[in-house]
Design an enzyme around this catalytic site. Structure first.
Site, PDB file in Angstrom:
ATOM      1  N   HIS A 189       0.806  -1.218   0.000  1.00 39.11           N
ATOM      2  CA  HIS A 189       0.000   0.000   0.000  1.00 39.11           C
ATOM      3  C   HIS A 189       0.841   1.270   0.000  1.00 39.11           C
ATOM      4  O   HIS A 189       0.361   2.327   0.422  1.00 39.11           O
ATOM      5  CB  HIS A 189      -0.997   0.020   1.159  1.00 39.11           C
ATOM      6  CG  HIS A 189      -2.171   0.928   0.916  1.00 39.11           C
ATOM      7  ND1 HIS A 189      -2.794   1.047  -0.307  1.00 39.11           N
ATOM      8  CD2 HIS A 189      -2.859   1.773   1.755  1.00 39.11           C
ATOM      9  CE1 HIS A 189      -3.797   1.902  -0.213  1.00 39.11           C
ATOM     10  NE2 HIS A 189      -3.858   2.355   1.020  1.00 39.11           N
ATOM     11  N   SER A 349      -2.706   5.970  10.587  1.00 42.21           N
ATOM     12  CA  SER A 349      -1.766   6.898   9.957  1.00 42.21           C
ATOM     13  C   SER A 349      -0.410   6.826  10.648  1.00 42.21           C
ATOM     14  O   SER A 349      -0.338   6.678  11.867  1.00 42.21           O
ATOM     15  CB  SER A 349      -2.300   8.330  10.041  1.00 42.21           C
ATOM     16  OG  SER A 349      -1.317   9.270   9.627  1.00 42.21           O
TER      17      SER A 349
END
Length: 776
Positions: A189, A349
């Site tokens: 990703h 995050s």
């Protein structure tokens, strides 16, 4: 309600959007290419037995979409199921597994292509920070009867087209040995890899076309990594360890997480999954082979202002581990393979300083991620470093340090048989049983308004915010005029999501989102790897793990360790919990199959777990096979001939290095350049650069770094009419030895004579030398 007014800037943006949309629609209708790698094929072997006459209610999918006309399938150059290469001899009288590891380059083009992840217009690749790799691991039982393949790939996500082509080529070479049920392809990703390898229109538009150049490069790299692992298989043992990673992540949608029941949240100490699960692989002599680690982290330390292809924070962790184990080898070389794979990273995050208003410095950690002055566009999450390069390395090193600790102390051996189960499912038509009497259904795909807002890691579009539970009449009208109105059925099914794009009802030039989705579990003794086709949020992953573990336990497989492997096999955006869906932040607006998507997946994966536990995998229906489209939109950036300024040639030095540098300084050289995307076709050179040190004793130049090194950066500066420059930087590390050095540049230029096909010509430079010293 007050009448809506627009600033002159917003009016300009609206006008620009209308014009751009019109151009895009025209291009989608007119600009197609036929992939040069596509021919007739006979389909994939049904390796899990004949389809059952009656599928369980949860897995009963409708036939392939009537409005989606799949063309011929992926490349098949040989229909015979007989392996074209001899099977390695497997020794059977030992305790453990046959283990093979392999790594291969899958970088693709590093210029004139969008980077995949942020979907930011204008974020084109303009060079390279690190190469991208496919890392393959094959594990087989001692007698070779069962095996599984796990591949972690430094790309944004695995596309359905990519997986189908890889499976087809594996079938051509190995017959039924490597199949849809026992091969997992997982993307790390990284948001700094090239786009252009998708077939569904939403992603093709985001990629600004389909790049067969990049697609071929990626497919070749993935297959090659599996081939290397296959050839290198040897008897060995696998050890597992788990531990907590601190300081590497925050939840980027904490207000959504709070929508989950308090009683459920109370069972966990954090609103992110901090556990790392690691597999250590060694041969019977104790020689180290590799590792696989799963940890929930978004590789977005590199921001949407970045233009250099790279593998981000998890790639840096792989880099550190492989460099440590492969001493004496350049990056990307050596036998040891370390994969840091994705997990349930949907709301996670790495920008651990949290969202801050860039104009005032105050926190914007609120439901709408909006600043009092400037709105959402000012709300940006900050990393721990002074810039994105430093943040990437800090987060990557935290992950590496924990992996090293777990690796060195791993002592629990993984034992037991191997198994795999897979189904294709029509996710637009899954009946979900809430209890014994009540059912709900999944929806045709749709994206909500907050999808256009982006996240605190990368802001989206003006006039959109996270947490939008109502539409906007202006944007609704504009959508209706350009794309048509969404049906009442799709709007009702997705509530409370206000539908911005009814992608499940948009079918031209091809469907905008997938209907047919892979669900897959492989088990390695007491370890179950659930391959999920998207980005699960923290709590979604927890619920799936618990459900799969309970299903195994219900049928006698106790104490299973269940890991979530993210971004596998096909990409379907995000999967939130039903409760998080109500908040309609970015992740919920991007849950394309509606509010019951997670419940549907839990039900589907329970079926797979039960089939493995009861040894009834052969009775599973294979499900409706996904399409493979031949004609896709051509890249919007054309190929043009490269030109060198008069009196120069490609590779000539324009700005030379200084004569002397100290450790810690940056060497920079600029050359007459050519478009780097040429090198994704002609692969004469395996790197764009080398940093070389002169060895007086042997009178030779020794390569110290290449373009896979984190100490080097390769920038391409695009000019007009085929002119360009290439700038190479070497950030001299503390470990650099004093001496004489040089930097070389390698590339390919596109040449085309009148009425003749274009050719790609390789070149290399030999610039002047410079000295490195530890002191002046």
């Amino acid at each position: 309600m007050a009448k809506r007014t627009f600033s002159s800037f917003e009016i300009f943006l609206i006008f620009l959007l209308v014009i751009t949309t019109g151009i895009t629609v025209a291009l989608l209708s007119l600009l197609f290419i036929t992939s040069g790698t596509i021919e007739n094929h006979t389909g994939f072997p049904s390796t899990q037995g004949p389809p059952a006459t009656q599928s369980p209610p949860a897995t009963q999918g409708s036939a392939a979409p009537q409005n989606s006309t799949p063309s011929r399938g992926p490349t098949t150059t040989q229909a015979s199921p007989t392996p074209s290469t001899p099977e390695p001899t497997l020794f059977q009288n030992f305790s453990g597994y046959h283990i093979g590891v392999g790594r291969a380059d899958c970088t693709g083009q590093v210029s004139d292509i969008n980077l995949m992840g942020y979907a930011k217009t204008g974020q084109y690749a303009r060079g390279i920070l690190t190469r991208l790799y496919s890392r393959a691991f094959i594990m087989a039982e001692p007698d070779g009867s069962n095996r599984i393949v796990f591949v972690s790939i430094d790309i944004g996500m695995v596309s359905q087209r990519l997986r189908l082509e890889v499976l087809s080529r594996l079938q051509n070479k190995y017959g039924s040995l490597y199949r849809r049920d026992n091969v997992i392809l997982s993307g790390t990703h990284t948001h700094s890899g090239p786009a252009g390898y998708f077939q569904y229109t939403t992603f093709v538009i985001a990629s600004e076309g389909f790049s067969n150049r990049t697609f071929e490069y990626m497919v070749t790299g993935i297959v090659e990594s599996i081939e290397i692992a296959h050839k290198n298989m040897k008897p060995g043992k696998i050890f597992i360890n788990k531990g907590t990673v601190d300081g590497a992540q925050i939840n980027r949608s904490p207000t959504s997480y709070l929508w989950n029941p308090q009683s459920e949240r109370a069972r966990y100490s954090s609103n992110t999954d901090k556990e790392m699960v690691l597999l250590k692989m060694v041969d019977l002599n104790g020689e180290e082979l590799g590792l696989i680690s799963w940890f929930a982290i978004h590789p977005v330390s590199m921001k949407n202002t970045n233009h250099l292809v790279n593998s981000d924070n998890v790639g840096y962790a792989s880099y550190l581990f492989e460099q440590e184990k492969n001493k004496g080898y350049l990056p990307g070389e050596g036998p040891y393979v370390a994969a840091f794979a994705s997990s349930n990273l949907g709301d996670v995050s790495p920008n651990v300083l949290g969202p801050q208003c860039t104009n005032t410095g105050e926190s914007c950690d609120n439901a709408n991620s909006s600043c009092p002055i400037g709105g959402p566009s000012m709300c940006v999450a900050m990393g721990p470093g002074q810039d994105m390069f430093e943040s990437t390395q800090i987060i990557g090193r935290i992950i590496y340090d924990k992996a090293k600790e777990l690796y060195e102390s791993a002592s629990q051996e993984v034992t037991g048989p191997l198994a795999s189960a897979h189904q294709w499912v029509n996710m637009t038509d899954v009946t979900v049983w809430l209890n014994s009497t009540h059912t709900v259904k999944t929806c045709k795909p749709a994206l909500g308004y907050s999808f256009a807002a982006g996240t605190i890691d990368g802001f989206g579009t003006v006039s959109f915010t996270q947490g939008m539970t109502e539409g906007d009449s202006f944007w609704d009208t504009l959508r209706d005029q350009v794309l048509g109105k969404p049906s009442e059925e799709i709007k009702e099914c997705h509530k409370p999501k206000p539908v911005l794009l009814q992608t499940g009802e948009l079918l031209n030039p091809h469907p905008w989102h997938p209907d047919i989705v892979d669900v897959q579990i492989v088990t390695l003794g007491f370890l179950a790897i659930t391959a999920i086709p998207g980005e699960f949020t923290t709590m979604s992953g927890r619920r799936l793990r618990q459900a799969v573990r309970e299903e195994f336990e219900a049928y006698g497989m106790l104490n299973m360790t269940v890991v979530i492997s993210g971004l596998c096999n096909v990409y379907t955006h995000y999967i939130t919990t039903y409760e998080e869906y109500q908040a309609q932040r970015y992740e919920a607006a991007s849950t394309i199959y509606g509010p019951h998507t997670l419940s549907a997946y839990i039900q589907l994966y329970r079926v797979l777990a039960k089939a493995i536990a009861t040894d009834t995998v052969a009775n599973l229906s294979s499900g409706p096979k996904p399409p493979f489209f031949e004609e896709l939109m051509s890249p919007l950036i054309p190929n043009i001939v490269d030109r060198a300024p008069e009196g120069t040639t490609f590779g000539d030095v324009l700005l030379p290095a200084n004569t002397i540098y100290r450790v810690g300084e940056v060497v920079e050289v600029t050359f007459v350049g050519a478009n780097p995307k040429n090198s994704a076709e002609n692969r004469t050179h395996q790197t764009f650069l080398t940093v070389e040190k002169y060895e007086a004793t042997s009178a030779t130049w020794q390569i110290m770094h290449n373009d896979a090194s984190w100490e080097t950066r390769f920038y391409w500066h695009k000019g007009s009419l085929g002119l360009s420059n290439a700038t190479i930087q070497w950030h001299i590390p503390d470990t650099a030895q004093p001496g004489t050095y040089r930097i070389k540049y390698f590339g390919h230029s596109r040449k085309q004579d009148l009425l003749k096909p274009a050719v790609l010509l390789s070149f290399e430079s030999t610039p002047s030398v410079f000295e490195v010293t530890s002191t002046w």
